[in-house]
Each structure stands twice: as structure tokens, then as C-alpha cells.
Design a protein around this motif. Sequence first.
Motif, PDB file in Angstrom:
ATOM      1  N   GLN A  56       6.915  35.602  41.761  1.00 27.72           N
ATOM      2  CA  GLN A  56       6.068  36.514  42.778  1.00 27.72           C
ATOM      3  C   GLN A  56       4.638  37.395  42.368  1.00 27.72           C
ATOM      4  OE1 GLN A  56       7.729  38.703  45.909  1.00 27.72           O
ATOM      5  NE2 GLN A  56       7.077  40.721  45.413  1.00 27.72           N
ATOM      6  N   HIS A  95      17.773  37.155  49.170  1.00 28.03           N
ATOM      7  CA  HIS A  95      17.880  35.582  49.080  1.00 28.03           C
ATOM      8  C   HIS A  95      19.010  35.550  47.903  1.00 28.03           C
ATOM      9  CE1 HIS A  95      15.128  37.192  45.895  1.00 28.03           C
ATOM     10  NE2 HIS A  95      15.498  36.010  45.249  1.00 28.03           N
ATOM     11  N   GLY A 153      15.077  25.960  49.133  1.00 25.00           N
ATOM     12  CA  GLY A 153      14.195  26.064  47.831  1.00 25.00           C
ATOM     13  C   GLY A 153      14.964  25.957  46.601  1.00 25.00           C
ATOM     14  N   GLN A 154      16.138  26.748  46.794  1.00 22.44           N
ATOM     15  CA  GLN A 154      17.150  26.876  45.646  1.00 22.44           C
ATOM     16  C   GLN A 154      17.720  25.541  45.594  1.00 22.44           C
ATOM     17  OE1 GLN A 154      17.617  29.504  43.192  1.00 22.44           O
ATOM     18  NE2 GLN A 154      15.505  29.383  44.260  1.00 22.44           N
ATOM     19  N   GLU A 187      15.469  23.231  43.756  1.00 22.92           N
ATOM     20  CA  GLU A 187      15.265  23.389  42.526  1.00 22.92           C
ATOM     21  C   GLU A 187      16.586  23.134  41.622  1.00 22.92           C
ATOM     22  OE1 GLU A 187      14.087  27.489  41.660  1.00 22.92           O
ATOM     23  OE2 GLU A 187      14.293  27.290  39.434  1.00 22.92           O
ATOM     24  N   PRO A 227       9.785  27.794  44.074  1.00 22.13           N
ATOM     25  CA  PRO A 227      10.711  28.786  43.374  1.00 22.13           C
ATOM     26  C   PRO A 227      11.098  30.204  44.027  1.00 22.13           C
ATOM     27  CG  PRO A 227       8.643  28.764  42.163  1.00 22.13           C
ATOM     28  CD  PRO A 227       8.590  28.064  43.320  1.00 22.13           C
ATOM     29  N   ALA A 228      12.327  30.648  43.797  1.00 23.31           N
ATOM     30  CA  ALA A 228      12.813  31.778  44.027  1.00 23.31           C
ATOM     31  C   ALA A 228      11.905  32.980  43.652  1.00 23.31           C
ATOM     32  CB  ALA A 228      14.261  32.364  43.567  1.00 23.31           C
ATOM     33  N   PRO A 229      11.304  33.922  44.259  1.00 26.85           N
ATOM     34  CA  PRO A 229      10.228  34.782  43.895  1.00 26.85           C
ATOM     35  C   PRO A 229      10.464  35.658  42.626  1.00 26.85           C
ATOM     36  CG  PRO A 229      11.328  35.658  45.995  1.00 26.85           C
ATOM     37  CD  PRO A 229      11.764  34.247  45.763  1.00 26.85           C
ATOM     38  N   ASP A 230      11.774  35.556  42.421  1.00 28.05           N
ATOM     39  CA  ASP A 230      12.271  36.465  41.268  1.00 28.05           C
ATOM     40  C   ASP A 230      12.551  35.554  40.116  1.00 28.05           C
ATOM     41  OD1 ASP A 230      15.636  37.732  42.250  1.00 28.05           O
ATOM     42  OD2 ASP A 230      14.608  35.674  42.520  1.00 28.05           O
ATOM     43  N   ASP A 231      12.339  34.391  40.037  1.00 24.27           N
ATOM     44  CA  ASP A 231      12.259  33.255  38.993  1.00 24.27           C
ATOM     45  C   ASP A 231      11.380  33.838  38.050  1.00 24.27           C
ATOM     46  OD1 ASP A 231      13.194  30.034  40.249  1.00 24.27           O
ATOM     47  OD2 ASP A 231      14.425  31.815  39.649  1.00 24.27           O
ATOM     48  N   GLN A 263      17.801  31.555  32.230  1.00 23.80           N
ATOM     49  CA  GLN A 263      17.979  30.267  32.436  1.00 23.80           C
ATOM     50  C   GLN A 263      17.921  29.381  31.478  1.00 23.80           C
ATOM     51  OE1 GLN A 263      16.120  29.739  36.253  1.00 23.80           O
ATOM     52  NE2 GLN A 263      15.803  27.335  36.009  1.00 23.80           N
ATOM     53  N   ARG A 301       7.831  37.685  37.085  1.00 24.42           N
ATOM     54  CA  ARG A 301       8.223  37.011  38.045  1.00 24.42           C
ATOM     55  C   ARG A 301       7.210  35.861  38.844  1.00 24.42           C
ATOM     56  NH1 ARG A 301      12.548  41.552  39.811  1.00 24.42           N
ATOM     57  NH2 ARG A 301      13.149  41.560  37.844  1.00 24.42           N
ATOM     58  N   MET A 350      10.723  40.849  48.227  1.00 18.86           N
ATOM     59  CA  MET A 350      10.346  39.526  48.164  1.00 18.86           C
ATOM     60  C   MET A 350      10.393  38.776  49.426  1.00 18.86           C
ATOM     61  SD  MET A 350      11.345  38.980  44.194  1.00 18.86           S
ATOM     62  CE  MET A 350      11.135  40.000  43.109  1.00 18.86           C
ATOM     63  N   LEU A 351      11.270  39.202  50.339  1.00 17.00           N
ATOM     64  CA  LEU A 351      11.335  38.204  51.399  1.00 17.00           C
ATOM     65  C   LEU A 351      11.482  39.028  52.851  1.00 17.00           C
ATOM     66  CD1 LEU A 351      12.073  35.779  49.931  1.00 17.00           C
ATOM     67  CD2 LEU A 351      14.397  35.701  51.296  1.00 17.00           C
ATOM     68  N   ALA A 407      14.457  29.890  51.592  1.00 11.98           N
ATOM     69  CA  ALA A 407      14.914  30.394  50.344  1.00 11.98           C
ATOM     70  C   ALA A 407      16.041  29.452  49.815  1.00 11.98           C
ATOM     71  CB  ALA A 407      15.102  32.064  50.086  1.00 11.98           C
ATOM     72  N   ARG A 438      22.392  30.078  36.062  1.00 13.06           N
ATOM     73  CA  ARG A 438      21.573  31.343  35.545  1.00 13.06           C
ATOM     74  C   ARG A 438      22.744  32.207  35.228  1.00 13.06           C
ATOM     75  NH1 ARG A 438      18.677  30.707  40.814  1.00 13.06           N
ATOM     76  NH2 ARG A 438      16.605  29.946  40.117  1.00 13.06           N
ATOM     77  N   LYS A 452      18.893  42.069  47.103  1.00 16.31           N
ATOM     78  CA  LYS A 452      17.960  41.030  47.638  1.00 16.31           C
ATOM     79  C   LYS A 452      18.449  40.267  48.687  1.00 16.31           C
ATOM     80  CE  LYS A 452      15.374  41.161  43.454  1.00 16.31           C
ATOM     81  NZ  LYS A 452      15.879  40.883  42.060  1.00 16.31           N
TER      82      LYS A 452
END
Lengths: 359, 121
Positions: free
Chosen positions: B63, A111, A170-171, A174, B91-95, A270, B61, A156-157, A167, A260, A109
Motif C-alpha cells: 500500500q 480482504h 488477486g490472491q 498470487e 498483490p494484497a495491499p498489506d503484503d 512469507q 506494505r 485498504m479496500l 482482492a 503465510r 480487514k
Amino acid sequence: MSNYGTTRQPGGGAPAKDKTTDYHTALFRRLSWEGTVPIEIRVDPKELPANSDRGLECYYIQAPRVSYLPLLLPEIRRFLMDVVFDEAAASGLKEEDWWFETEEGTITKWHWPIGLIFDNHTISLSVRSSAPVASSQAQPLRLILHLASPPTEKLMLQPSQEACKQAFMGQLKEADFIRWGSTKRVTGLRKLEQDGIWEGIREHNFDDYWRVASKVTPSATLPPPAPAPGASAHARPPSTDAPSTFDRDGAYSVRSIPVRVYLPDGPILQEFAPPLLEDGSPNTLNSFLSTHLPLLFPPRPPAPPPSRSKPNPQPPSVPQLAYVMIQGVVSPSEAEMGWLGVCMAGADGWLSICVGINR
Amino acid sequence: MRGLRLEASSDTNGLNSFEDALKALDNYKKKDPSKVVVRFKAVGNAPIMKQNFYKITSSNRFQAVIQFLRKELGWQAGEPLFTYINLSFSPAPDDTVANLFKACGTDGHLIVNYSTTQAWG
């Protein structure tokens, strides 16, 4: 050594005890930051453009744990263009179509921090294979670089640095939300600072990163003294306690540590991770994991009552089925979650706990 | 062949520990079939949907939630769609929905804000 790991003192000089905290905080933050992992990148032989110099298509990088794969792409591209690819054949290549997968077929991935990809993969391999656990020599993460047909759903990205930065931010937000229930510390940063923290990662500069990160990372204060066993909270004299030097922005004041837990081959857990337990003692890796993953981290039963033949009984031992890896290091079960969250977290503020299985 | 194996009483890391661990991993891999109530809230000029509350499987997810929202709005993949939790972060797409709900759920549901422009980027 940089000063960015310091606790924030309300005023006056820091007592000697806090200077020790400062030193250890900065030390572990520096160690986490400077950690690197070996990566071996090989272009999928079926996708090498015509006239490529085969036999040279393998590139080795010692990559920072806190960095991201999209940030490595420019370096990899330069190498491939200079050494491997025929200019004409390579001219049609589009970096936005590039993607990586491990030799086992796991799509990596964009991210995820590189250190996390590495640890997760290493542990996953050790669980799957029947071979004995690898020697102390770290095996490189072997990645296959594909140049076309990216599986966009799984990735996904986009592999762009901009998407990676988004990303990351964003983390960071969060994590802020998990800690305090709001993201105002991160959103309160000036645009220059928000760009600056990402630049710190891009340029891999500890001071540039922590100049901004210290504003959003809780300070590494010591936990308040736990009540003596048997004493109730009401019995404590109210005026002489830690509350007068209690750091409202400290590691032990957060609602929950952003954490996590990565099991080999998933899932990713989580869970609420308060820095202090109900009895006021610090939440440790052991208490956190035995609460949420009791099958792998069985809670230790209390010691039997003392008897004449055994005046100091120890609690019975429990099978050590699993171990914890944080930033590539096997962590002791008594490590405090609050401390881990501010000293061993990733650059995005998240504490990544990789769980491995003992053989 | 279990009967032939000598059980050492002090051995807490015997052969069966690894198997126990593998069994534990399999147990934790089981997908949570429970559902989480997701409340979609439009931000700015984004259109409000007729139906705003949906039950979404926990193990999904984020996503998948974004894709679901796109479908409900009838928007193509290229059209800009930004999503946030509690007006706070993307959020992260895989959350997973489960994890997001645990961490950020309010009043028994997970609030997902959506807009056509980047608001809290």
C-alpha cells in the motif's frame, strides 16, 4: 460426496491407494469449507441513529471460515434496518462508510478470510491476557460495527463486494504464481469460470467453488518415495521409480506452497516452502517452521548414537513453546506442507498458518 | 526469586517457556531495516518516470509503495492507478515489500508494473 478432490490420473482406473487419497482429500477440503466461526456484531452505541431500538443492536452470525466480511454486510444491514434502525434516521446511512473493529481496537480487514480473522484474533487474545486459555467452547469474535468515518488507509479496500472479489482473484493469482512461477492457470480460466469461483464463495457452494478451483489447485498426489537412508540418488534404478506416474501438476511438483505465517500481533511471514526437502523427504510443518522460526520451533537435535545401554536412543525433546493452528485446528508438526497446501488451504489458495504460544 | 523455584529437569514447559516464547515474538516483531530495489515499469499509456529504480524499506506494505508511486507520478487519489508484480498479479495491499521480493524478485529487484487501466484484473 463431490468428486472434485480427485487426483488426475494419466489413464486407466485409479488404483486402490489413490482412491484413499481421493477420499481424504475430499474429506479435508469439505471440512475446511464447512468450517464456521461465531461472530457477534454490535453497532457502536454512540453511532446508533436516532430512535433506534437499543438493546437489540447485537447480531449473531455463524459465518463460514472461507467467506469475507463484505459478503456478510447485506444480511447485517437487513437485520439492522428491520429490527433496530428507525427508517427515517437510517436513510442517510451509507454502507460504503461501514467498518468493523474488534473490542481491542484492531481494525478488521475486508480482504482477510473470516476464519483467518477469527483464529488470528483468538490467538492474539490468548497471548495478551493473563487469563487461562479459553475452554473448548469457542468464544465469538466480538466486532463493533461503525457506520461512519472509515479509516480508509488501514482498511485498504472499499467494503464493496466487487473490491472483495478483485482482492480474492488477486490472491488466487498470487498463489498460482508462487506455485508455478506463472499465473496462466488462473488467467487461463474463462470469464464465466472466474465469475463462477467467486459465486461459489458468495453462495457458499462447495461444488460450484471446486468445479473451478480443481482446475487451478494442484492435485493431491502422494509424494514420490523418499530415497532410503544412506542410499544416494544415483544408486536408484532409473526406470522403475515414481517418475513414470509423476504428476507434473501435483502438490509435490510445485516450486513452493503459497503459505503465510501469522504471529500473534504480527508480523506476517512469507517464506519459500518447497514441497520436498533437499534429501527428497517431504517438507513438514516442523521442518518449515524450525527453519524460519527457530526461536519458537527449535529444531530437534539428532538422536545420540546407540550404545549398549541405550540401543534405541530417541532424540532429546525440545521445549514446545508454540503451536500451529490451521483452519481453526491445531496441526501436528509432521503434517506435510505439500498436502496442507492442497487440502487445508483457504479458498484463495493460501495456506494460513497461525502461530500460538503454549502456556 | 528465580533461586526459590524448583527446576524439574524433565519439565520442558515450565514458566520460563512462556517468557521465552514472548521474547521470541518480540524478536520477530523487529522491523527489517534493509531496503529492496523496486523497479517501476510503465504499461500501456502510463507515463514513464525519469527515475524508475527506488530503494524501498523492506517492512513497508505494498500500500505504501502505491502511495509513493502516486506521489512520484503526481497523481491524485481519485485517478485510476493499477499496479502489478511481474505483469502477473496485483498483490494484497498489506503484503510487505520484503515478502513480495522474496517470492517474486528477479535480478535482485522487485518489478512493479503500473497502468491507468486494469490489465490483468
